[in-house]
Design an enzyme around this catalytic site. Structure first.
Site, mmCIF file in Angstrom:
data_model
loop_
_atom_site.group_PDB
_atom_site.id
_atom_site.type_symbol
_atom_site.label_atom_id
_atom_site.label_comp_id
_atom_site.label_asym_id
_atom_site.label_seq_id
_atom_site.Cartn_x
_atom_site.Cartn_y
_atom_site.Cartn_z
ATOM 1 N N SER A 1 0.830 -1.205 0.000
ATOM 2 C CA SER A 1 0.000 0.000 0.000
ATOM 3 C C SER A 1 0.865 1.256 0.000
ATOM 4 C CB SER A 1 -0.971 -0.051 1.178
ATOM 5 O OG SER A 1 -1.986 0.908 1.046
ATOM 6 N N ASP B 1 -10.039 -4.209 -4.777
ATOM 7 C CA ASP B 1 -9.285 -3.124 -4.156
ATOM 8 C C ASP B 1 -9.555 -1.822 -4.906
ATOM 9 O OD1 ASP B 1 -7.390 -1.416 -3.066
ATOM 10 O OD2 ASP B 1 -5.664 -2.657 -3.575
ATOM 11 N N HIS C 1 -7.836 -5.312 -0.675
ATOM 12 C CA HIS C 1 -6.688 -4.549 -0.195
ATOM 13 C C HIS C 1 -6.331 -5.024 1.210
ATOM 14 C CE1 HIS C 1 -4.104 -0.947 -0.488
ATOM 15 N NE2 HIS C 1 -4.205 -0.934 0.836
#
Length: 349
Positions: free
Chosen positions: A194, A289, A319
């Site tokens: 991320s 995601d 995610h």
């Protein structure tokens, strides 16, 4: 159904998911509810169940930065499973852009000469060495390499591009001290999930631009690479799949409060003018995601620039799946695919 799920969940809050994960698969699927299919992808049923569990837990609304940080740490412990035992885990400090940074070196029981400098996710605002401890342990063991997890400075206390400069300095330090860390300086890669994937992409670009030793590999796990534009996945998955549209904006506004700065490649690496000559890349994206499309696009841009890219698209994942070590199944298979690709580059032979 929620009453049944609460009964199955038992005392899971603040501990682990074992009371649910030990249930037979057919029971877990029933608890998860009807299959969710969006944009041609079917959500993994165990992740769907985890989403239902999340809704039953106390609210994790980001009322304040300290509360959000505490909530992320609590959630990370919930999904971590049983942390792997390694040969050695050592606390140390590394060079940042302006002083020393906390770091943790993970040495697996059977380690090759490779090292991955790892930057945790959390939107540049949340996360620390503890929130990603279980994943770093697991990745070190499965990839057969050392992991150096670095605690870069967070926003809003340190706005962009402080985290990026810390990441560049820490990676450079790791290459300089490779022998001290027990690794080959030619086998030092950079990676993260991320926001950490964002920082890793920035490191890969800036090492070339600044004439610094380049990473042997860049590992971008569902990376945030564009803080300006939006793509269809933001609308398709902006609610109900862990990372929400509100979360994305909250992180962005804390990390880069000045909208004019958000297109800088130090913040949004997708705007890098020349991606040629960058380190080989592993780009992992998830079908459910909101950051999926920008990650897919960045993988394509790298490949178009001649970079060697391994793009792992996991259609049923959400995610954050790399850190969800407690549920096994397809999520575990997806985690192992990342580790195996890293092993092939940083632990050759």
């Amino acid at each position: 159904m929620d009453t049944l799920l609460r009964t199955a969940l038992g005392t899971v809050q603040g501990s682990a998911l074992k009371p649910v994960t030990v249930l037979p698969a057919i029971v877990r699927r029933r608890l998860a509810g009807a299959p969710i299919q969006i944009d041609g992808n079917v959500l993994d049923p165990d992740l769907q169940l985890l989403l239902r569990i999340e809704r039953l837990l106390p609210s994790t609304m980001k009322s304040s930065v300290p509360a959000a940080r505490a909530n992320l740490l609590a959630m990370s412990h919930l999904v971590a499973g049983h942390p792997r035992e390694l040969q050695r885990v050592t606390e140390l400090t590394v060079r940042g852009a302006d002083g020393q940074l906390g770091a943790r070196l993970y040495v697996p029981r059977s380690a090759g000469r490779g090292l991955l400098v790892f930057f945790h996710g959390g939107g540049w605002v949340l996360g620390d060495l503890e929130s990603h401890d279980a994943y770093c342990r697991d990745l070190a063991e499965e990839a057969g390499i050392r992991i150096l997890s670095v605690e870069y400075r967070l926003a809003p206390e340190a706005e962009a591009p402080v985290a990026a400069e810390d990441a560049i300095a820490a990676f450079s330090w790791a290459v300089e001290h490779a022998e001290d860390l027990g690794v080959d300086p030619a086998l030092v890669g950079v990676g993260g999930d991320s926001a950490g994937g964002n920082l890793s992409a920035v490191v890969a670009q800036q090492c070339v631009l600044r004439g610094l030793p380049a990473p042997a590999l860049q590992v971008l796990i569902y990376p945030a690479v564009d803080l300006v534009g939006r793509r269809p996945s933001r609308d398709l998955f902006g609610a109900g799949f862990f990372l929400t549209e509100d979360d994305i904006n909250w992180y962005r506004d804390h990390y880069v409060p000045d909208p004019a700065a958000r297109s800088d490649p130090m913040v949004s690496p997708i705007f890098g003018k020349d991606l040629s000559g960058l380190a080989p890349a592993i780009v992992a994206t998830a079908g459910f995601d909101p950051l999926r499309d920008e990650g897919n696009e960045y993988a394509s841009l790298l490949a178009d620039a001649g970079v060697e890219v391994t793009h792992i698209c996991e259609p049923g994942m959400v995610h954050g799946y790399a850190n969800i070590l407690a549920i096994g199944g397809e999520t575990r298979a997806a985690q192992l695919r990342i580790a195996q690709h890293i092993r092939s580059v940083l632990n050759p032979g």
